[in-house]
Design an enzyme around this catalytic site. Structure first.
Site, short mmCIF file in Angstrom:
data_model
loop_
_atom_site.label_atom_id
_atom_site.label_comp_id
_atom_site.label_asym_id
_atom_site.label_seq_id
_atom_site.Cartn_x
_atom_site.Cartn_y
_atom_site.Cartn_z
CB SER A 42 72.22 -35.37 36.75
OG SER A 42 71.94 -34.07 36.01
CE1 TYR A 63 77.00 -32.24 38.65
CE2 TYR A 63 74.89 -32.42 37.00
CZ TYR A 63 75.12 -32.66 37.94
OH TYR A 63 74.41 -32.77 38.91
CE LYS A 74 74.98 -36.09 39.94
NZ LYS A 74 74.60 -36.41 41.07
#
Length: 259
Positions: free
Chosen positions: A144, A157, A161
């Protein structure tokens, strides 16, 4: 059978919706045997039924990507059905936004398990199958833009990632001698059910200004991605066209981050 991945067996985790479902359909359209691995078995079955109705080849397997035994079982089912495994897409993921100072240990651990630990487990188990077959293989991870820079409402998050990117590079180094390539792609803002959920949750914590529309406004190409925009890169990484590429992360974000 014609197609860029004709006859190849490809497992896609988190394959029942969003980017995973688009990849599964795209691979099937190009002749692959697709294994839709998802915790939501009903949704996975519905997708494989649609693929079969369109003339493709697909099966559904229930997999918890944080549970090594179910990952092994999913791979075993794929090999039992189609004879071998050619590519494994670590695509399953989740997010649970919180303001940075509110992030709890349980939130951090849950996000890291689903997004990062799952990539370690999936890559290891796919690689073991590739080594048993003796003919190499491909692992492709969904990273991401959040792995390239931290976002205040998505700290765990972003960390997860970033870990996906590091795991991609480490695995590429570890597995190159076995002719196993490991790459990743890094989407930006993609119109999926995950983003609909995130927008609602961001509003609930008072961070609505950091949602879908705000992030999409910075895209140079003027629009968020559709899951279908991810498919050509997925096909490239699953096919022989990418045989001389490993340890790389391909951005698919319309020009959000220029580095």
């Amino acid at each position: 059978m014609s197609g860029r991945v004709a006859g190849r067996t490809i497992i896609v985790t988190g394959g029942a919706s969003g980017i995973g479902a688009a990849l599964a359909r795209g691979f099937a359209d190009e002749g692959a045997n697709v294994v839709v691995a998802d915790l939501n078995e009903d949704a996975a079955q519905a997708l494989t039924a649609d693929i079969a109705a369109a003339g493709g080849h697909a099966i559904a397997v229930k997999v918890d990507v944080t549970d090594r035994e179910t990952v092994r079982s999913g791979i075993a089912t794929a090999v039992e059905r189609y004879g071998r495994l050619d590519a494994y897409f670590n695509n399953a993921g989740m997010n649970a936004p919180m303001k940075f100072l509110d992030v709890s240990e349980s939130n951090f651990e849950a996000v890291m398990r689903v997004n990062a630990l799952s990539v370690l487990i999936g890559t290891q188990e796919a690689a073991r199958q590739f080594l048993a077959q003796g003919a190499g293989g491909k692992v492709v991870n969904t990273a991401s833009i959040a792995g390239r820079q931290g976002f205040s409402s998505f700290a765990p998050y972003s960390a997860a990632k970033a870990a996906v990117i590091s795991l991609t590079q480490a695995a590429a180094r570890a597995l190159a001698e076995h002719h196993v390539t490991v790459n990743a792609f890094a989407p930006g803002v993609v119109a999926t059910p995950l983003w609909t959920k995130l927008d609602r949750e961001l509003e609930e914590i008072g961070e609505g200004q950091n949602g879908f529309d705000s992030m999409a406004s910075g895209i140079l190409l003027g629009r968020p991605a559709d899951p279908a925009d991810i498919v050509p890169t997925g096909l490239f990484l699953a096919s022989s066209d990418s045989d001389y590429i490993t340890g790389q992360v391909i951005p698919i974000e319309g020009g959000m981050i220029l580095v």
